[in-house]
Design an enzyme around this catalytic site. Sequence first.
Site, PDB file in Angstrom:
ATOM      1  N   PRO A 272       0.816  -1.223   0.000  1.00 29.88           N
ATOM      2  CA  PRO A 272       0.000   0.000   0.000  1.00 29.88           C
ATOM      3  C   PRO A 272       0.843   1.263   0.000  1.00 29.88           C
ATOM      4  O   PRO A 272       1.855   1.343   0.709  1.00 29.88           O
ATOM      5  CB  PRO A 272      -0.776  -0.106   1.314  1.00 29.88           C
ATOM      6  CG  PRO A 272       0.130  -0.885   2.216  1.00 29.88           C
ATOM      7  CD  PRO A 272       0.859  -1.864   1.330  1.00 29.88           C
ATOM      8  N   TYR A 314      -3.851  13.591 -14.169  1.00 29.05           N
ATOM      9  CA  TYR A 314      -4.911  12.570 -14.246  1.00 29.05           C
ATOM     10  C   TYR A 314      -6.312  13.171 -14.187  1.00 29.05           C
ATOM     11  O   TYR A 314      -7.268  12.433 -13.959  1.00 29.05           O
ATOM     12  CB  TYR A 314      -4.803  11.602 -13.058  1.00 29.05           C
ATOM     13  CG  TYR A 314      -3.425  11.132 -12.717  1.00 29.05           C
ATOM     14  CD1 TYR A 314      -2.716  10.288 -13.572  1.00 29.05           C
ATOM     15  CD2 TYR A 314      -2.821  11.512 -11.516  1.00 29.05           C
ATOM     16  CE1 TYR A 314      -1.446   9.848 -13.236  1.00 29.05           C
ATOM     17  CE2 TYR A 314      -1.557  11.071 -11.182  1.00 29.05           C
ATOM     18  CZ  TYR A 314      -0.870  10.245 -12.053  1.00 29.05           C
ATOM     19  OH  TYR A 314       0.392   9.808 -11.711  1.00 29.05           O
ATOM     20  N   CYS A 342       3.170  28.700 -16.191  1.00 29.10           N
ATOM     21  CA  CYS A 342       2.821  29.263 -17.501  1.00 29.10           C
ATOM     22  C   CYS A 342       2.264  28.224 -18.455  1.00 29.10           C
ATOM     23  O   CYS A 342       2.880  27.931 -19.489  1.00 29.10           O
ATOM     24  CB  CYS A 342       4.037  29.959 -18.096  1.00 29.10           C
ATOM     25  SG  CYS A 342       4.263  31.560 -17.352  1.00 29.10           S
ATOM     26  N   GLU A 343       1.167  27.624 -18.100  1.00 29.11           N
ATOM     27  CA  GLU A 343       0.472  26.699 -19.000  1.00 29.11           C
ATOM     28  C   GLU A 343      -1.026  26.785 -18.721  1.00 29.11           C
ATOM     29  O   GLU A 343      -1.445  26.872 -17.559  1.00 29.11           O
ATOM     30  CB  GLU A 343       0.939  25.257 -18.780  1.00 29.11           C
ATOM     31  CG  GLU A 343       2.394  25.058 -19.147  1.00 29.11           C
ATOM     32  CD  GLU A 343       2.735  23.628 -19.535  1.00 29.11           C
ATOM     33  OE1 GLU A 343       1.836  22.882 -19.986  1.00 29.11           O
ATOM     34  OE2 GLU A 343       3.915  23.290 -19.382  1.00 29.11           O
TER      35      GLU A 343
HETATM   36  N1  LLP Z   1       3.344  -1.349  -5.845  1.00 23.07           N
HETATM   37  C1  LLP Z   1       3.741  -1.019  -7.082  1.00 23.07           C
HETATM   38  C2  LLP Z   1       4.572  -1.938  -7.841  1.00 23.07           C
HETATM   39  C3  LLP Z   1       3.362   0.205  -7.637  1.00 23.07           C
HETATM   40  O1  LLP Z   1       3.737   0.519  -8.862  1.00 23.07           O
HETATM   41  C4  LLP Z   1       2.556   1.087  -6.869  1.00 23.07           C
HETATM   42  C5  LLP Z   1       2.138   2.362  -7.423  1.00 23.07           C
HETATM   43  C6  LLP Z   1       2.193   0.702  -5.565  1.00 23.07           C
HETATM   44  C7  LLP Z   1       2.595  -0.528  -5.090  1.00 23.07           C
HETATM   45  C8  LLP Z   1       1.378   1.568  -4.657  1.00 23.07           C
HETATM   46  O2  LLP Z   1       0.134   1.866  -5.161  1.00 23.07           O
HETATM   47  P1  LLP Z   1      -0.952   2.625  -4.259  1.00 23.07           P
HETATM   48  O3  LLP Z   1      -1.277   1.740  -3.079  1.00 23.07           O
HETATM   49  O4  LLP Z   1      -0.356   3.897  -3.823  1.00 23.07           O
HETATM   50  O5  LLP Z   1      -2.104   2.825  -5.177  1.00 23.07           O
HETATM   51  N2  LLP Z   1       0.806   8.827  -9.203  1.00 23.07           N
HETATM   52  C9  LLP Z   1      -0.464   8.141  -9.248  1.00 23.07           C
HETATM   53  C10 LLP Z   1      -0.382   6.752  -8.685  1.00 23.07           C
HETATM   54  C11 LLP Z   1       0.691   5.940  -9.337  1.00 23.07           C
HETATM   55  C12 LLP Z   1       0.898   4.615  -8.688  1.00 23.07           C
HETATM   56  C13 LLP Z   1       2.113   3.969  -9.210  1.00 23.07           C
HETATM   57  N3  LLP Z   1       2.401   2.733  -8.596  1.00 23.07           N
HETATM   58  C14 LLP Z   1      -1.510   8.984  -8.533  1.00 23.07           C
HETATM   59  O6  LLP Z   1      -1.170  10.072  -8.064  1.00 23.07           O
HETATM   60  O7  LLP Z   1      -2.686   8.619  -8.486  1.00 23.07           O
END
Ligand code: LLP
Length: 415
Positions: A272, A314, A342-343
């Site tokens: 997580p 996103y 500036c976008e």
């Molecule tokens: N494990 C792996 C291999 C991952 O690539 C990720 C996230 C996680 C765990 C953790 O995922 P989470 O529990 O946080 O959903 N920047 C995007 C989210 C990108 C997630 C990338 N990988 C956002 O702001 O929504």
Amino acid sequence: MRSAYSTSLQFFGPHTPASLAQRFGSPVYVYNETLLRQRAREMAGIIQHPGFRASYSTKANANPTLLRIIREEGLKVDAMSPGELALVQAAGFTKQDICYVCNNVDAAELALAAKEASYVSVDSLSQVAAFGKAVPGGRIMVRLNPGVGAGHHAKVVTAGKNTKFGVSAEELPELVALLRQHNLTLVGLNQHVGSLFLEGQAYLAAAEWLLHTAEQFPTLEVIDFGGGFGIPYNKYENTPRLDLATLGAALTAMVSNWAEKTGYAGQFFTEPGRYVVAESGILLGTVHAVKNSHGKRYVGTDLGFSILARPMMYDAFHDLEVYTPAGEARPELTQQVVGNICETGDVLAKDRMLPELREGDTIGVLDAGAYGITMSSNYNQRLRPAEVLITQTGEAKLIRHRDTLEDILRPYQIA
Ligand code: LLP
């Protein structure tokens, strides 16, 4: 004034948002230790099984002070770059605690990971071969693509047919041959189907698939179901939370039955990120300009996408709070809250009904603890903000200084 959510949590302790922005500079990321500990504990205990561990995904927030709190709450950690490795080590995580889940890296990084982490996961046959050369006879974990993905936006769906991630089921015979060729021991399988689910079915289905696949590999010590646990971003609309108790009970039953059936005595991991840190962070900023243009009211703030990239990247929704000087009531208006980059795409909130914002107001962006500061940049050569922790005793502690102009100039060699 629109602050019922943070007020109900006593998020800022004895401080006012405006006083924090003034003292530490605006914008500033503010974290609440009590809430962070609570969310970390929820994740640490989601599966009741002796071999279970939650491995916090550092990419969500890599501040070492927060990492230390997460470690104190019993979580282990996932890192995916030398930078993340350095930060988790600075927070006191040791080799046994660290799982390195990388993709598309060079031989030197694979060797570093094998030295510093107890498990290293690679995610293609090409990287299995590279690992075999970099760490002959080594122990390796492989990321699989279960074939179905999930996520809040196409850009964060990390399994299925349209993603760069993972080794697919059809490649397993070739994987076995490669492992043999390089004398590698397959010690773990992992997957991560995507980020931000609020219902558990897809996660459970993918977990079941992984367990079934794992039956072919008798050398496994780790089966890692990945992250993606979501939080509701609409704090003022009472979106239901992910039902962790139900999901946890289903996972517990699934892994216990499977371990009993197969005789597996190894570990089960989850990864997580967002769930642990998102809600414990509020990003504070300041309104500097207001104008009406072609029938729209634009509220110009210091919260550009260099500070918080998620809305731009996103179209992500973050609820906003408005802290008016004397807490006075204001009429509700539809407004465009924009930043100072500036976008044209530099929009924090589009057509948002909020109390009428005026110059000098402090605003708060909720649920900014995950993928906030870690995705910030110096675009337009703006300074990344300070980070402040409201401790359990209500103290406001600086845990990352705001960039300085020296930080901006430091990398350059002026020829
Ligand atoms: N494990 C792996 C291999 C991952 O690539 C990720 C996230 C996680 C765990 C953790 O995922 P989470 O529990 O946080 O959903 N920047 C995007 C989210 C990108 C997630 C990338 N990988 C956002 O702001 O929504």
